[in-house]
Design an enzyme around this catalytic site. Sequence first.
Site, PDB file in Angstrom:
ATOM      1  N   ASP A  85     -18.060   5.364 -17.545  1.00 36.09           N
ATOM      2  CA  ASP A  85     -19.021   5.111 -18.611  1.00 36.09           C
ATOM      3  C   ASP A  85     -18.433   4.301 -19.751  1.00 36.09           C
ATOM      4  O   ASP A  85     -19.175   3.632 -20.474  1.00 36.09           O
ATOM      5  CB  ASP A  85     -19.639   6.426 -19.099  1.00 36.09           C
ATOM      6  CG  ASP A  85     -20.754   6.882 -18.165  1.00 36.09           C
ATOM      7  OD1 ASP A  85     -21.636   6.062 -17.891  1.00 36.09           O
ATOM      8  OD2 ASP A  85     -20.729   8.024 -17.711  1.00 36.09           O
ATOM      9  N   GLU A 116     -25.503   4.520 -21.367  1.00 33.91           N
ATOM     10  CA  GLU A 116     -24.137   4.807 -20.917  1.00 33.91           C
ATOM     11  C   GLU A 116     -23.288   5.307 -22.090  1.00 33.91           C
ATOM     12  O   GLU A 116     -22.385   6.118 -21.907  1.00 33.91           O
ATOM     13  CB  GLU A 116     -23.482   3.565 -20.297  1.00 33.91           C
ATOM     14  CG  GLU A 116     -24.280   2.915 -19.164  1.00 33.91           C
ATOM     15  CD  GLU A 116     -24.216   3.669 -17.844  1.00 33.91           C
ATOM     16  OE1 GLU A 116     -23.807   4.847 -17.833  1.00 33.91           O
ATOM     17  OE2 GLU A 116     -24.596   3.059 -16.816  1.00 33.91           O
ATOM     18  N   HIS A 119     -23.766   8.882 -22.446  1.00 33.01           N
ATOM     19  CA  HIS A 119     -22.965   9.609 -21.461  1.00 33.01           C
ATOM     20  C   HIS A 119     -21.531   9.757 -21.956  1.00 33.01           C
ATOM     21  O   HIS A 119     -20.941  10.829 -21.861  1.00 33.01           O
ATOM     22  CB  HIS A 119     -22.984   8.900 -20.106  1.00 33.01           C
ATOM     23  CG  HIS A 119     -24.362   8.701 -19.561  1.00 33.01           C
ATOM     24  ND1 HIS A 119     -24.629   7.923 -18.465  1.00 33.01           N
ATOM     25  CD2 HIS A 119     -25.567   9.186 -19.972  1.00 33.01           C
ATOM     26  CE1 HIS A 119     -25.925   7.930 -18.223  1.00 33.01           C
ATOM     27  NE2 HIS A 119     -26.514   8.682 -19.121  1.00 33.01           N
ATOM     28  N   TYR A 123     -19.246  13.321 -22.768  1.00 30.61           N
ATOM     29  CA  TYR A 123     -17.957  13.787 -22.227  1.00 30.61           C
ATOM     30  C   TYR A 123     -17.085  14.319 -23.357  1.00 30.61           C
ATOM     31  O   TYR A 123     -16.380  15.314 -23.189  1.00 30.61           O
ATOM     32  CB  TYR A 123     -17.226  12.665 -21.473  1.00 30.61           C
ATOM     33  CG  TYR A 123     -18.038  12.096 -20.342  1.00 30.61           C
ATOM     34  CD1 TYR A 123     -18.745  12.939 -19.488  1.00 30.61           C
ATOM     35  CD2 TYR A 123     -18.141  10.730 -20.125  1.00 30.61           C
ATOM     36  CE1 TYR A 123     -19.526  12.430 -18.465  1.00 30.61           C
ATOM     37  CE2 TYR A 123     -18.918  10.211 -19.105  1.00 30.61           C
ATOM     38  CZ  TYR A 123     -19.610  11.058 -18.278  1.00 30.61           C
ATOM     39  OH  TYR A 123     -20.392  10.556 -17.282  1.00 30.61           O
ATOM     40  N   GLU A 205     -22.712   2.252  -9.453  1.00 34.38           N
ATOM     41  CA  GLU A 205     -23.811   3.172  -9.766  1.00 34.38           C
ATOM     42  C   GLU A 205     -24.259   3.939  -8.518  1.00 34.38           C
ATOM     43  O   GLU A 205     -24.771   5.043  -8.615  1.00 34.38           O
ATOM     44  CB  GLU A 205     -25.010   2.394 -10.340  1.00 34.38           C
ATOM     45  CG  GLU A 205     -24.712   1.582 -11.595  1.00 34.38           C
ATOM     46  CD  GLU A 205     -24.825   2.399 -12.885  1.00 34.38           C
ATOM     47  OE1 GLU A 205     -25.084   3.604 -12.811  1.00 34.38           O
ATOM     48  OE2 GLU A 205     -24.626   1.810 -13.971  1.00 34.38           O
ATOM     49  N   ASP A 238     -30.245   9.450 -15.202  1.00 35.96           N
ATOM     50  CA  ASP A 238     -30.128   8.108 -15.785  1.00 35.96           C
ATOM     51  C   ASP A 238     -29.478   7.132 -14.804  1.00 35.96           C
ATOM     52  O   ASP A 238     -29.931   6.001 -14.637  1.00 35.96           O
ATOM     53  CB  ASP A 238     -29.273   8.141 -17.066  1.00 35.96           C
ATOM     54  CG  ASP A 238     -29.950   8.904 -18.199  1.00 35.96           C
ATOM     55  OD1 ASP A 238     -31.171   9.094 -18.132  1.00 35.96           O
ATOM     56  OD2 ASP A 238     -29.229   9.317 -19.139  1.00 35.96           O
ATOM     57  N   GLU A 239     -28.406   7.589 -14.160  1.00 33.11           N
ATOM     58  CA  GLU A 239     -27.673   6.686 -13.265  1.00 33.11           C
ATOM     59  C   GLU A 239     -28.551   6.227 -12.109  1.00 33.11           C
ATOM     60  O   GLU A 239     -28.436   5.107 -11.635  1.00 33.11           O
ATOM     61  CB  GLU A 239     -26.404   7.352 -12.720  1.00 33.11           C
ATOM     62  CG  GLU A 239     -25.348   7.696 -13.757  1.00 33.11           C
ATOM     63  CD  GLU A 239     -24.906   6.528 -14.630  1.00 33.11           C
ATOM     64  OE1 GLU A 239     -25.239   5.369 -14.313  1.00 33.11           O
ATOM     65  OE2 GLU A 239     -24.244   6.764 -15.649  1.00 33.11           O
ATOM     66  N   HIS A 242     -30.417   3.351 -13.365  1.00 31.64           N
ATOM     67  CA  HIS A 242     -29.570   2.159 -13.483  1.00 31.64           C
ATOM     68  C   HIS A 242     -29.352   1.528 -12.117  1.00 31.64           C
ATOM     69  O   HIS A 242     -29.365   0.305 -11.960  1.00 31.64           O
ATOM     70  CB  HIS A 242     -28.214   2.512 -14.109  1.00 31.64           C
ATOM     71  CG  HIS A 242     -28.339   3.187 -15.445  1.00 31.64           C
ATOM     72  ND1 HIS A 242     -27.322   3.872 -16.036  1.00 31.64           N
ATOM     73  CD2 HIS A 242     -29.392   3.280 -16.285  1.00 31.64           C
ATOM     74  CE1 HIS A 242     -27.732   4.362 -17.185  1.00 31.64           C
ATOM     75  NE2 HIS A 242     -28.990   4.020 -17.355  1.00 31.64           N
TER      76      HIS A 242
END
Lengths: 376, 86
Positions: A85, A116, A119, A123, A205, A238-239, A242
């Site tokens: 990310d 991103e 994201h 983390y 992705e 989300d990914e 994408h």
Amino acid sequence: MSYSTFNQNQVNPLLEPMFFGNSVNVARYDQQKHSIFEKLIEKQISFFWRPEEVDVSRDRVDFQALTDSEKHIFISNLKYQTLLDSVQGRSPNIALLPIVSIPELETWIETWSFFETIHSRSYTHILRNLFTDPSEVFEDIVINEEIQKRATDISRYYDDLIFYTQLWQTHGEGEWEVDGEKHLVSMRELKKKLFLCINSVNALEAVRFYVSFACTFAFAERDLMEGNSKIIRLIARDENLHLVSTQQILNLWQYGQDDPEMKEIAEELRDEALNIFMKAVEQEKQWAHYLFRHGSMIGLNEEMLCQYVEYIANMRMEAIGFDAPFKQRSNPLPWMNKYLVSDNVQVAPQEAEITSYLVGQIDSNVSASDLGDFEL
Amino acid sequence: MSTAYKVIVNGQQQLTVDSSQGTLLEAMEAAGLEPHYHCRNGFCGACRVQLVQGDITYINEPLAFVRPGDCLPCCCVAASDLEINQ
């Protein structure tokens, strides 16, 4: 041709290709060449979430109780996802925005990158909760050899495209020498680099996230690290979106629905695109090996994880017109699906299977005695 | 008007689906076919099957690229008798 933040020439974005046409001037969405990108933007924005909404405080207790090999799996995956990310939070912007030519795609790229960054921030949210000082984890990302190997492959196609775009935008087409090295800059060459870059992002992705997703959800299956799993569910959703966008771009090129030259390039570089994908799959299998080198975890081992990578790779490769290269046709980790169903993500908190469901909760009950020592 | 159609899967298995009773994916699951899926919402494309013959109607417009000859059962219903390959 140099980049202008507001191209003053009159251009019709409906006639522009997705990339390497005239640069975008007016950000208008009333008419769209490829309306799919506008739909993706809408969908993505409807998915908006903040990491702080998810309570991860119980994870700290769970984490302490994990075995050393499980801690290694958990932390390594977080490091790897942080790397992915970090790259994805900036690279689509830097590499693709200077060459994009239609407003809806330009805005999609910005929206994509923005998510991103959410994201990436999540983390930090997870790690700050697990460690009093998470610096060691973050610092290891640039030292750890296993992660470095992947970082090289993930960033090189981006870097290559960015460098050639810079040469082209400052000097134009031709052969240019930089630091004693000659570089041939032509539109064909630029488009080839773009094609390879999008293929590399698509592979990223499509498969690179899924090894760590599988581990996270395997913990959640045992009711462990549930706050983390809730965040990863949101990230996975989300990914997926994408991935749809890169698949759309690749398919639009392949079917000649955009730049006809990109269709030629897609045919010309088919083998190279296939190699990019196969290499990503291979690296993910090696990553699974690295994760489980100190021992596996309940419900998951290296072999199952590799089978899952093959299963998912088959699906992803068919989506962009390759034949499925692996034998694995059935899902070796059927429980994964319940975490990937988008409808399961946003449910009433009390109905969620996840127990740590406090979402930005505050205590609004105030009794009269709370104000007992209050004087005016 | 009847909404029940016959669906032939992989050239052999035959099932009857009722379009008013949910998506093609749900009908395939009810028949024990174990179709692939992730999002169940038309944007991931994981459930993609080959549509050999027949017409389908999308109840939600898919966001995933649907390649010619494919369909996404998670967001469509049968609009005629179908032949699909899983």
